[in-house]
Design a protein around this motif. Structure first.
Motif: not given
Ligand SMILES: [Zn+2]
Length: 70
Positions: A6-31
């Motif tokens: 259960d814990r492993a699955q929870e953590r995985e979901a959490e990590m996936r959520g973080d990754a998704l948020r990150e992609v959304k939040l930090v859209p490809t910044l241009k130099p």
């Protein structure tokens, strides 16, 4: 045993959520010649170093969830 699963699955979901948020939040910044975090002139990339990148990402996350955890 099942607890661990259960814990492993929870953590995985959490990590996936973080990754998704990150992609959304930090859209490809241009130099742009300036560090996105501190504004220092830079010759390549979006940040002058990894610390600035981390700072920036942390700030974005905090702004995105102002009520999370304090
Ligand atoms: Zn910087």
């Amino acid at each position: 045993m099942s607890d661990d699963m259960d814990r492993a699955q929870e953590r995985e979901a959490e990590m996936r959520g973080d990754a998704l948020r990150e992609v959304k939040l930090v859209p490809t910044l241009k130099p742009c010649g300036l560090c996105y975090n501190c504004g220092e002139p830079i010759t390549s990339g979006e940040f002058c170093d990894a610390d600035c990148r981390d700072d920036y990402e942390r700030l974005q996350k905090r702004l995105a969830q102002p009520f999370a955890g304090g």
